[in-house]
Design an enzyme around this catalytic site. Sequence first.
Site, PDB file in Angstrom:
ATOM      1  N   SER A 125       0.814  -1.220   0.000  1.00 49.86           N
ATOM      2  CA  SER A 125       0.000   0.000   0.000  1.00 49.86           C
ATOM      3  C   SER A 125       0.843   1.264   0.000  1.00 49.86           C
ATOM      4  O   SER A 125       1.908   1.313   0.623  1.00 49.86           O
ATOM      5  CB  SER A 125      -0.864  -0.008   1.258  1.00 49.86           C
ATOM      6  OG  SER A 125      -1.360   1.280   1.545  1.00 49.86           O
ATOM      7  N   GLU A 127       0.174   3.657   1.703  1.00 47.75           N
ATOM      8  CA  GLU A 127       0.204   4.090   3.105  1.00 47.75           C
ATOM      9  C   GLU A 127       1.572   3.783   3.739  1.00 47.75           C
ATOM     10  O   GLU A 127       1.946   4.395   4.736  1.00 47.75           O
ATOM     11  CB  GLU A 127      -0.933   3.393   3.859  1.00 47.75           C
ATOM     12  CG  GLU A 127      -1.193   3.874   5.275  1.00 47.75           C
ATOM     13  CD  GLU A 127      -1.866   5.238   5.412  1.00 47.75           C
ATOM     14  OE1 GLU A 127      -2.479   5.726   4.447  1.00 47.75           O
ATOM     15  OE2 GLU A 127      -1.750   5.835   6.499  1.00 47.75           O
ATOM     16  N   TYR A 151      -1.763   0.647  10.581  1.00 43.07           N
ATOM     17  CA  TYR A 151      -1.996  -0.003   9.291  1.00 43.07           C
ATOM     18  C   TYR A 151      -0.742   0.078   8.418  1.00 43.07           C
ATOM     19  O   TYR A 151      -0.278  -0.930   7.872  1.00 43.07           O
ATOM     20  CB  TYR A 151      -3.192   0.664   8.578  1.00 43.07           C
ATOM     21  CG  TYR A 151      -3.380   0.183   7.163  1.00 43.07           C
ATOM     22  CD1 TYR A 151      -4.102  -0.966   6.897  1.00 43.07           C
ATOM     23  CD2 TYR A 151      -2.812   0.874   6.083  1.00 43.07           C
ATOM     24  CE1 TYR A 151      -4.262  -1.431   5.590  1.00 43.07           C
ATOM     25  CE2 TYR A 151      -2.962   0.424   4.788  1.00 43.07           C
ATOM     26  CZ  TYR A 151      -3.692  -0.724   4.546  1.00 43.07           C
ATOM     27  OH  TYR A 151      -3.830  -1.173   3.251  1.00 43.07           O
TER      28      TYR A 151
HETATM   29  N1  GDD Z   1     -12.552   7.163   5.966  1.00 42.89           N
HETATM   30  C1  GDD Z   1     -12.700   8.481   6.134  1.00 42.89           C
HETATM   31  N2  GDD Z   1     -13.854   8.959   6.694  1.00 42.89           N
HETATM   32  N3  GDD Z   1     -11.711   9.302   5.726  1.00 42.89           N
HETATM   33  C2  GDD Z   1     -11.892  10.640   5.880  1.00 42.89           C
HETATM   34  C3  GDD Z   1     -13.055  11.173   6.433  1.00 42.89           C
HETATM   35  C4  GDD Z   1     -14.092  10.300   6.879  1.00 42.89           C
HETATM   36  O1  GDD Z   1     -15.133  10.708   7.394  1.00 42.89           O
HETATM   37  N4  GDD Z   1     -12.934  12.538   6.428  1.00 42.89           N
HETATM   38  C5  GDD Z   1     -11.751  12.820   5.891  1.00 42.89           C
HETATM   39  N5  GDD Z   1     -11.093  11.679   5.563  1.00 42.89           N
HETATM   40  C6  GDD Z   1      -9.731  11.589   4.997  1.00 42.89           C
HETATM   41  C7  GDD Z   1      -8.793  10.691   5.776  1.00 42.89           C
HETATM   42  O2  GDD Z   1      -8.297  11.354   6.953  1.00 42.89           O
HETATM   43  C8  GDD Z   1      -7.719  10.448   4.711  1.00 42.89           C
HETATM   44  O3  GDD Z   1      -6.796  11.527   4.705  1.00 42.89           O
HETATM   45  C9  GDD Z   1      -8.503  10.459   3.408  1.00 42.89           C
HETATM   46  O4  GDD Z   1      -9.795  11.013   3.717  1.00 42.89           O
HETATM   47  C10 GDD Z   1      -8.690   9.088   2.774  1.00 42.89           C
HETATM   48  O5  GDD Z   1      -9.227   8.209   3.748  1.00 42.89           O
HETATM   49  P1  GDD Z   1      -9.744   6.725   3.348  1.00 42.89           P
HETATM   50  O6  GDD Z   1     -10.714   6.815   2.236  1.00 42.89           O
HETATM   51  O7  GDD Z   1     -10.211   6.100   4.626  1.00 42.89           O
HETATM   52  O8  GDD Z   1      -8.465   6.008   2.750  1.00 42.89           O
HETATM   53  P2  GDD Z   1      -6.934   5.941   3.267  1.00 42.89           P
HETATM   54  O9  GDD Z   1      -6.103   6.815   2.375  1.00 42.89           O
HETATM   55  O10 GDD Z   1      -6.822   6.171   4.713  1.00 42.89           O
HETATM   56  O11 GDD Z   1      -6.570   4.406   3.018  1.00 42.89           O
HETATM   57  C11 GDD Z   1      -6.953   3.736   1.834  1.00 42.89           C
HETATM   58  O12 GDD Z   1      -5.924   3.793   0.881  1.00 42.89           O
HETATM   59  C12 GDD Z   1      -4.733   3.064   1.183  1.00 42.89           C
HETATM   60  C13 GDD Z   1      -3.770   3.280   0.030  1.00 42.89           C
HETATM   61  O13 GDD Z   1      -3.068   4.473   0.232  1.00 42.89           O
HETATM   62  C14 GDD Z   1      -7.299   2.284   2.221  1.00 42.89           C
HETATM   63  O14 GDD Z   1      -7.928   1.649   1.108  1.00 42.89           O
HETATM   64  C15 GDD Z   1      -6.071   1.494   2.558  1.00 42.89           C
HETATM   65  O15 GDD Z   1      -6.431   0.118   2.777  1.00 42.89           O
HETATM   66  C16 GDD Z   1      -5.089   1.607   1.393  1.00 42.89           C
HETATM   67  O16 GDD Z   1      -3.936   0.851   1.637  1.00 42.89           O
END
Ligand code: GDD
Length: 322
Positions: A125, A127, A151
């Site tokens: 990832s 991440e 994570y």
């Molecule tokens: N989930 C979520 N919910 N994220 C929020 C929210 C909310 O209400 N508000 C703002 N965000 C912001 C998070 O703080 C983050 O900066 C961004 O939106 C993306 O969050 P996610 O969609 O939860 O994805 P992620 O980037 O943390 O992780 C995803 O991508 C990774 C690859 O970079 C996941 O799919 C991981 O499993 C994956 O590895």
Amino acid sequence: MKKAFITGISGQDGSYLSEYLLGLGYEVHGIVRRNSIPEHQQSRLDFHRKNLHVNYGDLTDASGLERLLKKIQPDEIYNLGAQSHVRISYDVPQYTAQTNALGVLNILEAYRNACPEAKFYQASSSEMFGSSVDPDGFQRETTRMTPVSPYGCSKVFGYNIVHNYRNAFKLHAVNGILFNHESPRRGSNFVTNKVVKGAVQIKKGKSKVLELGNMDSYRDWGHSKDYVRAMHLILNHHTPDDFVVATGQTHSVREMTDYVFSKLGLDYKEFVVQNPIYLRPEELPYLRGDSTKLRSTFNWVPEYTFEALMDEMIEFWMDNIN
Ligand code: GDD
């Protein structure tokens, strides 16, 4: 007929990958965890089921994995199973490490003992890069890994143990380093689908407000369908190697939210409020992937633009919320 084995088969990527491999003529096997509401477990797999075989299994159950791999003897193994939510990894850090870190070790051991001639793909990832960005504003295969969440730390272990097993035991084990990838099948507690679903609920008068966390982080969002094609290419490369999969474009959560609400004829500022429960103890502020290595090796190009991806998700929720 080639055989594939997929952990995380009932997830977004597992379901698209299964469809893709079935289309190529594969026999597809996968594991799902036992759940008290079995109806929900395979809802993403409600398509053509011929040649699709789903068993109970768990990445933390090493002996069960080995027994299955011995029986199935797959040609290709895709380890997509994980506790995949970054914020929730702060609530369940040990479970996240057991599944995403030791789980990789468990399935690598099962693979080495049961079917070492197979090829192995690890869902690594972006991440893992955490707070590191190269001076040109991108992350790529050579970027330092400084993860900023349980994570991310667990995924770095998975990535490294794949290298170790590749070199030590001469296994065809590879890492795809995928940046964020979305679709209508994305879990609705990830930000894109949460925003689209919430905005459509507001548009249809079912809700008045959408609560989000940090809107100023940037992500490189692609479509899961494009990314599962890349997984298959990476796994089948003649030499086991690691590849970044990304669009190369980045948008803030605020820009994405503005795009979705504007498409629906709404102003997000009237409906979105911040709720601190969605903030992370440490945030990853910026992701933008350089997938030059993947593109030049395989001629891979994503078919979806950011706008086409978001439009497909909007259309899905417009059709499915009454
Ligand atoms: N989930 C979520 N919910 N994220 C929020 C929210 C909310 O209400 N508000 C703002 N965000 C912001 C998070 O703080 C983050 O900066 C961004 O939106 C993306 O969050 P996610 O969609 O939860 O994805 P992620 O980037 O943390 O992780 C995803 O991508 C990774 C690859 O970079 C996941 O799919 C991981 O499993 C994956 O590895």
